[in-house]
Design an enzyme around this catalytic site. Sequence first.
Site, PDB file in Angstrom:
ATOM      1  N   SER A 139       0.834  -1.208   0.000  1.00  0.00           N
ATOM      2  CA  SER A 139       0.000   0.000   0.000  1.00  0.00           C
ATOM      3  C   SER A 139       0.871   1.262   0.000  1.00  0.00           C
ATOM      4  O   SER A 139       1.567   1.536   0.990  1.00  0.00           O
ATOM      5  CB  SER A 139      -0.896  -0.023   1.250  1.00  0.00           C
ATOM      6  OG  SER A 139      -1.323   1.277   1.579  1.00  0.00           O
TER       7      SER A 139
HETATM    8  N1  LIG Z   1      -6.525   8.546   1.037  1.00  0.00           N
HETATM    9  C1  LIG Z   1      -6.237   7.382   1.833  1.00  0.00           C
HETATM   10  C2  LIG Z   1      -6.249   6.158   0.941  1.00  0.00           C
HETATM   11  C3  LIG Z   1      -6.043   4.898   1.743  1.00  0.00           C
HETATM   12  C4  LIG Z   1      -6.409   3.681   0.932  1.00  0.00           C
HETATM   13  O1  LIG Z   1      -7.263   3.738   0.017  1.00  0.00           O
HETATM   14  N2  LIG Z   1      -5.825   2.554   1.282  1.00  0.00           N
HETATM   15  C5  LIG Z   1      -6.152   1.334   0.605  1.00  0.00           C
HETATM   16  C6  LIG Z   1      -4.941   0.419   0.592  1.00  0.00           C
HETATM   17  S1  LIG Z   1      -3.725   1.097  -0.485  1.00  0.00           S
HETATM   18  C7  LIG Z   1      -7.293   0.675   1.370  1.00  0.00           C
HETATM   19  O2  LIG Z   1      -7.318   0.741   2.575  1.00  0.00           O
HETATM   20  N3  LIG Z   1      -8.243   0.070   0.664  1.00  0.00           N
HETATM   21  C8  LIG Z   1      -9.359  -0.574   1.263  1.00  0.00           C
HETATM   22  C9  LIG Z   1     -10.630   0.205   1.168  1.00  0.00           C
HETATM   23  O3  LIG Z   1     -10.617   1.354   0.668  1.00  0.00           O
HETATM   24  O4  LIG Z   1     -11.676  -0.329   1.554  1.00  0.00           O
HETATM   25  C10 LIG Z   1      -4.881   7.542   2.503  1.00  0.00           C
HETATM   26  O5  LIG Z   1      -4.035   8.264   1.952  1.00  0.00           O
HETATM   27  O6  LIG Z   1      -4.669   7.007   3.590  1.00  0.00           O
END
Ligand SMILES: N[C@@H](CCC(=O)N[C@@H](CS)C(=O)NCC(=O)O)C(=O)O
Length: 222
Positions: A16
């Site tokens: 990630s």
């Molecule tokens: N804008 C957020 C994005 C975080 C994000 O989308 N993380 C992904 C992993 S790269 C995630 O948790 N995906 C699962 C979901 O959105 O349900 C940040 O910068 O923390």
Amino acid sequence: MPNIAMTIDFYYMKGSPPCAVVSLIFAEVGIESQVNSHYVNIEANEHLKEEYLKINPQHTAPTIVDDGLVLAESRAIAKYLVAKYGNNKYYPQDINTRALIDQRLDFDIGTLYARLGDVYYSLILGSPMNENQLNKLDDAFNILNNTLEGNKYAVGSEPTLADISLAVTVLVFEAFKVNIKRYNNITRWLTLVRSSVPKFDEIVLNYVNDCAQIVSKRGKST
Ligand SMILES: N[C@@H](CCC(=O)N[C@@H](CS)C(=O)NCC(=O)O)C(=O)O
């Protein structure tokens, strides 16, 4: 090492890029050893389990819990950690400098990284990038390339959070075989950031490699 009373809980996912930013900040502010890491397995839908939703209803990683403060959103976490434990190294207090750092961080998360997301989802769904996506990607790279014209770093003459955040995003693009060589300023700057932010490669390359593996595995299975 900054003195912190308790450990910080860190919820992360493999591969990630936003988690890579937070891991790198832990290392840069010297509190790595006080971080209690919890792996959230997205493939097992652990991010959607009640237990995790109680911590972060947005079901994203990274999330940290520090002395009762629950914080999601990688760039907000990065600013908090640098302000609290890093004496604002990478996030100087000068208002104009901060405003420019914030602008670059917002450009990253809202434009460059968002367009990476479009590419990433196409790739994991096994579909080729369409022309519109490619043009938007090129546009975002040109904006960053122009921002770096005649400038050592994204803001000023020292590395800041803006460089850390943007460089993680750009390195992920490289792992996806997006050719960044034609953006001369970006290529020059990325080399500089990787060598001037001490733990950059050590921390970030693990995430980038995992990310590339996930893309190739999912791309093949669709
Ligand atoms: N804008 C957020 C994005 C975080 C994000 O989308 N993380 C992904 C992993 S790269 C995630 O948790 N995906 C699962 C979901 O959105 O349900 C940040 O910068 O923390």
